[in-house]
Design a protein around this motif. Structure first.
Motif, mmCIF file in Angstrom:
data_model
loop_
_atom_site.group_PDB
_atom_site.id
_atom_site.type_symbol
_atom_site.label_atom_id
_atom_site.label_comp_id
_atom_site.label_asym_id
_atom_site.label_seq_id
_atom_site.Cartn_x
_atom_site.Cartn_y
_atom_site.Cartn_z
ATOM 1 N N TYR A 345 64.151 -28.030 72.293
ATOM 2 C CA TYR A 345 63.965 -29.323 71.595
ATOM 3 C C TYR A 345 65.302 -29.806 71.021
ATOM 4 O O TYR A 345 65.726 -30.938 71.252
ATOM 5 N N GLU A 346 65.967 -28.967 70.232
ATOM 6 C CA GLU A 346 67.244 -29.369 69.644
ATOM 7 C C GLU A 346 68.434 -28.948 70.505
ATOM 8 O O GLU A 346 69.406 -29.681 70.628
ATOM 9 N N GLY A 347 68.346 -27.744 71.076
ATOM 10 C CA GLY A 347 69.500 -27.185 71.792
ATOM 11 C C GLY A 347 69.837 -27.941 73.071
ATOM 12 O O GLY A 347 70.998 -28.269 73.324
ATOM 13 N N LEU A 348 68.822 -28.236 73.872
ATOM 14 C CA LEU A 348 69.079 -28.982 75.102
ATOM 15 C C LEU A 348 69.486 -30.423 74.748
ATOM 16 O O LEU A 348 70.318 -31.029 75.426
ATOM 17 N N THR A 349 68.911 -30.953 73.664
ATOM 18 C CA THR A 349 69.299 -32.293 73.209
ATOM 19 C C THR A 349 70.780 -32.311 72.834
ATOM 20 O O THR A 349 71.505 -33.260 73.152
ATOM 21 N N GLU A 350 71.235 -31.262 72.176
ATOM 22 C CA GLU A 350 72.645 -31.186 71.776
ATOM 23 C C GLU A 350 73.537 -31.098 73.027
ATOM 24 O O GLU A 350 74.596 -31.724 73.076
ATOM 25 N N TYR A 351 73.072 -30.341 74.035
ATOM 26 C CA TYR A 351 73.856 -30.258 75.280
ATOM 27 C C TYR A 351 73.901 -31.618 75.988
ATOM 28 O O TYR A 351 74.985 -32.124 76.313
ATOM 29 N N LEU A 352 72.732 -32.216 76.215
ATOM 30 C CA LEU A 352 72.698 -33.503 76.930
ATOM 31 C C LEU A 352 73.402 -34.587 76.117
ATOM 32 O O LEU A 352 74.051 -35.469 76.672
ATOM 33 N N GLY A 353 73.292 -34.493 74.792
ATOM 34 C CA GLY A 353 73.988 -35.448 73.930
ATOM 35 C C GLY A 353 75.501 -35.326 74.089
ATOM 36 O O GLY A 353 76.222 -36.328 74.115
ATOM 37 N N THR A 354 75.993 -34.093 74.229
ATOM 38 C CA THR A 354 77.432 -33.876 74.439
ATOM 39 C C THR A 354 77.859 -34.452 75.785
ATOM 40 O O THR A 354 78.885 -35.139 75.898
ATOM 41 N N GLN A 391 67.212 -16.440 69.210
ATOM 42 C CA GLN A 391 65.776 -16.740 69.160
ATOM 43 C C GLN A 391 65.287 -16.773 67.714
ATOM 44 O O GLN A 391 64.515 -17.632 67.324
ATOM 45 N N ASN A 392 65.776 -15.814 66.916
ATOM 46 C CA ASN A 392 65.308 -15.778 65.528
ATOM 47 C C ASN A 392 65.779 -16.992 64.729
ATOM 48 O O ASN A 392 65.070 -17.458 63.826
ATOM 49 N N THR A 393 66.959 -17.529 65.078
ATOM 50 C CA THR A 393 67.395 -18.727 64.332
ATOM 51 C C THR A 393 66.422 -19.881 64.562
ATOM 52 O O THR A 393 66.225 -20.717 63.683
ATOM 53 N N ALA A 394 65.816 -19.914 65.768
ATOM 54 C CA ALA A 394 64.807 -20.950 66.045
ATOM 55 C C ALA A 394 63.486 -20.611 65.354
ATOM 56 O O ALA A 394 62.880 -21.464 64.699
ATOM 57 N N ASP A 395 63.071 -19.350 65.482
ATOM 58 C CA ASP A 395 61.800 -18.938 64.849
ATOM 59 C C ASP A 395 61.837 -19.223 63.342
ATOM 60 O O ASP A 395 60.827 -19.584 62.742
ATOM 61 N N ALA A 396 63.010 -19.005 62.716
ATOM 62 C CA ALA A 396 63.153 -19.122 61.258
ATOM 63 C C ALA A 396 63.746 -20.467 60.845
ATOM 64 O O ALA A 396 64.235 -20.618 59.727
ATOM 65 N N ALA A 408 77.410 -18.463 55.928
ATOM 66 C CA ALA A 408 76.795 -18.935 57.178
ATOM 67 C C ALA A 408 77.054 -17.979 58.337
ATOM 68 O O ALA A 408 76.221 -17.828 59.233
ATOM 69 N N SER A 409 78.221 -17.333 58.335
ATOM 70 C CA SER A 409 78.527 -16.447 59.456
ATOM 71 C C SER A 409 77.605 -15.226 59.469
ATOM 72 O O SER A 409 77.088 -14.855 60.511
ATOM 73 N N ASP A 415 71.685 -22.011 64.400
ATOM 74 C CA ASP A 415 72.623 -21.855 65.517
ATOM 75 C C ASP A 415 72.023 -22.257 66.863
ATOM 76 O O ASP A 415 72.731 -22.331 67.864
ATOM 77 N N PHE A 416 70.703 -22.513 66.873
ATOM 78 C CA PHE A 416 70.097 -22.944 68.144
ATOM 79 C C PHE A 416 70.597 -24.324 68.559
ATOM 80 O O PHE A 416 70.411 -24.727 69.701
ATOM 81 N N TYR A 417 71.228 -25.058 67.669
ATOM 82 C CA TYR A 417 71.884 -26.312 68.090
ATOM 83 C C TYR A 417 73.154 -25.982 68.880
ATOM 84 O O TYR A 417 73.215 -26.227 70.075
ATOM 85 N N PRO A 418 74.214 -25.429 68.223
ATOM 86 C CA PRO A 418 75.482 -25.271 68.947
ATOM 87 C C PRO A 418 75.427 -24.233 70.064
ATOM 88 O O PRO A 418 76.002 -24.452 71.126
ATOM 89 N N GLU A 419 74.731 -23.123 69.821
ATOM 90 C CA GLU A 419 74.790 -22.062 70.839
ATOM 91 C C GLU A 419 74.060 -22.472 72.115
ATOM 92 O O GLU A 419 74.414 -22.069 73.214
ATOM 93 N N SER A 420 73.030 -23.325 71.946
ATOM 94 C CA SER A 420 72.307 -23.774 73.144
ATOM 95 C C SER A 420 73.179 -24.680 74.007
ATOM 96 O O SER A 420 72.929 -24.815 75.207
ATOM 97 N N VAL A 421 74.208 -25.303 73.422
ATOM 98 C CA VAL A 421 75.144 -26.081 74.243
ATOM 99 C C VAL A 421 75.786 -25.143 75.269
ATOM 100 O O VAL A 421 75.887 -25.462 76.458
ATOM 101 N N LEU A 422 76.190 -23.947 74.802
ATOM 102 C CA LEU A 422 76.815 -22.983 75.711
ATOM 103 C C LEU A 422 75.805 -22.486 76.747
ATOM 104 O O LEU A 422 76.126 -22.314 77.924
ATOM 105 N N ILE A 423 74.571 -22.250 76.306
ATOM 106 C CA ILE A 423 73.559 -21.716 77.219
ATOM 107 C C ILE A 423 73.163 -22.753 78.279
ATOM 108 O O ILE A 423 73.065 -22.445 79.462
#
Ligand SMILES: [Zn+2]
Length: 637
Positions: A345-354, A391-396, A408-409, A415-423
């Protein structure tokens, strides 16, 4: 220019795929009540107070009214109920006592007396100002406001939101203009009556209004129409640079070429330029609520940082609104949402948005690579990778959205926003590789978000549906592909998309353009890839990354650095100390104040400045360059 009426009445918000939740007993027993009248008086919005009256048809006996708790664009139970005040209920001219449910704070219990067939509700909503934490009630200023209908709505328990029809009306401060995707029935003076609308589409359709408003059509004469509606606290900010409007026009064209479908009747980018409302981007089917600082469009650094906002929110009309994960498509605003597919929902949107940012010229290919490099570097320095999977960042998500930026580190964030861009970059380059460059994520988009066009509907999906669509595009073991990356607790980020795209992540002492823009806007310093530290302009430590030199020397978030190598702290002073560390055998000496105690820390680091970039791997296909290329011919002006 305010949007005029003429649309068909009573548009339904249909769920194509049946929701998993069973219909409630009340629904089985009785049809939904007739249209609910809601009248919002926003004439006192500049005083930060909204008045609303509702007339809800009902029958005598117990009645539970809900205030919306779970909002689709927030993925969280964050309905701003603490700012709901002045609540009164009457029936047949008599006031009715009410009780807030002791377990569900978003439920109000009443007993409707015999002989009455409707209850009248009056309530006020208090607008706030932006603060250190997310506060969705910060949606107005002296000169503008964005009406989020969830702030002023109560609705009866027992029926899906799609079955409850509302007749909304809104009165604005005198002389204020407005824009919205809601169809208009009539207008009289400063009162607008909207066409009947189901509750879910009402809450999905904010109204932007203000004294200073300007409309820029983006697809003149074409169907469906698109426009940018700008509201600001002062007239000067409405002078949107013409080149930027051209980029927005290209964005509309590029999204059309990518998806080849439109799941809306028309589309409004509701852009608010104000320092007095919560900055955000909120997606809706037929509009997006995009709020940035007042100077954003005239400050090149701020503009660069916000370049992805429209592409992200616009992509959501397809990914998130039209196609929505089962767990996020609930029948009303009280059912808990499940965030496990937010990496789509957010991760692929962030990729396509980029990708769309680059294709529409909002980012140059080089800026896009800098953005991807910065994302990859941030994720390469996440200490929390070793305990918390992506996965847990999305679950939580419902917890992490509200977590502070400190630590934050180690905590990890959403992180499901930025990391999904890489995925998803990995998926895109993999499809290209598997099909000898005949197919790509563009083909996935055409299959997954395919027509029918037109009215806003939700078509739900699950992980299996995603995998099976990918298999139609390029057969592969996509299930394992995703699970390996989503469930990993390895210390390194998934960089396969960068290498598969023909590039590699490198660190040099040359500044990263996006990182430098971020520092220029915030006044802080980002030393993630060198000493593992980020600070505000006054030296307050935002993050010190466990395992990296600053943290290992004893520096911690919330402390404040006041001295660097014997000099008073400034971001530039710390930058110089890190630069000189390469030729300096001594440690970097930091003096910090930690809850009133002065501490000295010796940072043992000799690597100089390290900023992330992408470097071309010669001899390999440059898929990344291909991905970022426009799909539409660029017209010459
Ligand atoms: Zn989003």
């Amino acid at each position: 220019m305010a949007k005029q009426g003429g649309k068909s009445l009573g548009v339904r918000f249909i769920l194509i795929v049946a929701l998993s939740l069973a219909a409630s007993p009340a629904r089985a027993q009785s049809p939904p009540p007739g249209p609910i009248k809601i009248s919002v008086d926003a004439t006192h919005a500049p005083q930060r107070i909204l008045h609303a009256k509702l007339v809800i048809p009902t029958r005598p006996g117990p009645l539970t009214l809900y205030y919306p708790k779970w909002l689709p664009a927030d993925h969280s139970p964050d309905g701003p109920i603490s700012n709901l005040v002045g609540l009164k209920f009457t029936a047949g001219g008599k006031e009715i006592p009410w009780h807030q449910d002791l377990v569900d704070m978003y439920a109000f219990n009443l007993d409707i007396p015999k002989g009455t067939n409707s209850v009248e509700v009056s309530l006020d909503f208090l607008l706030s100002a932006p603060g250190p934490t997310i506060d969705f009630s910060a949606s107005g200023s002296a000169k503008l406001f964005i009406l989020m209908w969830n702030q002023v709505v109560l609705y009866p328990k027992g029926w899906p939101a799609a079955d409850l029809i509302f007749n909304p009306a809104l009165t604005l401060p005198k002389g204020w203009k407005f824009n919205t995707s809601l169809p208009i029935a009539s207008q009289s003076g400063n009162t607008i009556s909207f066409s009947p609308v189901p509750l879910d589409l009402l809450i999905d359709s904010p109204v932007q209004s203000g004294e200073f408003v300007r409309v820029f059509p983006l697809s003149p004469g074409a169907k469906p129409p698109h426009e940018v509606d700008v509201a600001s606290d002062d007239a000067w900010a409405l002078d949107v640079p013409p080149a930027l409007i051209e980029n927005y026009k290209r964005l509309v064209a590029e999204a059309g070429a990518l998806f080849r479908s439109h799941h809306y009747r028309d589309y409004h980018f509701l852009l608010t330029l104000s320092d007095n409302v919560l900055p955000l981007g909120q997606e809706h089917h037929e509009s997006s609520d995009d709020r940035v600082a007042e100077h954003t469009l005239v400050d090149p650094n701020a503009r660069l940082l916000e370049a992805g906002l429209f592409p992200h929110e616009f992509t959501h009309s397809w990914n998130g609104q039209y196609r929505r994960p089962e767990g996020l498509a609930t029948q009303d605003f009280q059912q808990p949402m499940k965030g496990n597919l937010l990496w789509v929902y957010e991760g692929l949107t962030e990729y396509l948005g980029t990708v769309l940012s680059a294709r529409s010229g909002l980012l140059t290919p080089q800026q896009t690579r800098e953005k991807i490099a910065l994302t990859a570097s941030m994720l390469e320095h996440r200490a929390g990778r070793q305990w918390r999977s992506l996965q847990n960042t999305a679950d939580a998500a419902q917890i992490l959205y509200f977590a502070p930026q400190e630590w934050a580190s180690y905590r990890r964030s959403v992180d499901f926003y930025p990391e999904s861009v890489l995925i998803w970059l990995d998926v895109d380059t993999m499809i290209r590789k598997l099909t000898n460059d005949r197919r790509s994520m563009d083909d996935f988009c055409r299959a997954f978000y395919a027509p029918p066009d037109g009215q806003p509907v939700i078509k739900t999906y699950n992980f299996g549906d995603l995998v099976s669509t990918l298999n139609q595009i390029a057969p592969y073991n996509w299930r394992s592909f995703f699970r390996e990356r989503l469930d990993s607790t390895a210390p390194t980020a998934p960089l396969g998309g960068i290498t598969g795209g023909g590039w590699k992540l490198v660190y040099t002492d040359e500044p990263n353009e996006l990182l430098a823009a971020g520092e220029a806007v915030s006044g802080g310093g980002d030393f993630t890839a060198s000493i593992g530290l980020s600070v505000k302009g006054d030296g307050t430590v935002i993050d010190a990354i466990p395992g990296m030199p600053a943290f290992e020397s004893g520096v911690s978030p919330y402390s404040r650095i006041i001295g660097v190598n014997g000099r008073q702290f400034s971001v530039d002073e710390l930058k110089r100390a890190i630069r000189d560390s390469e030729s300096n055998s001594a440690a970097i000496e930091i003096v910090a104040t930690n809850t009133g105690t002065l501490e000295t820390h010796e940072i043992r680091y000799h690597g100089g400045n390290r900023f992330p970039h992408l470097e071309r791997t010669e001899g390999s296909p440059d898929y990344l360059d291909e991905i970022l290329k426009s799909l539409t011919p660029v017209s010459v002006h």
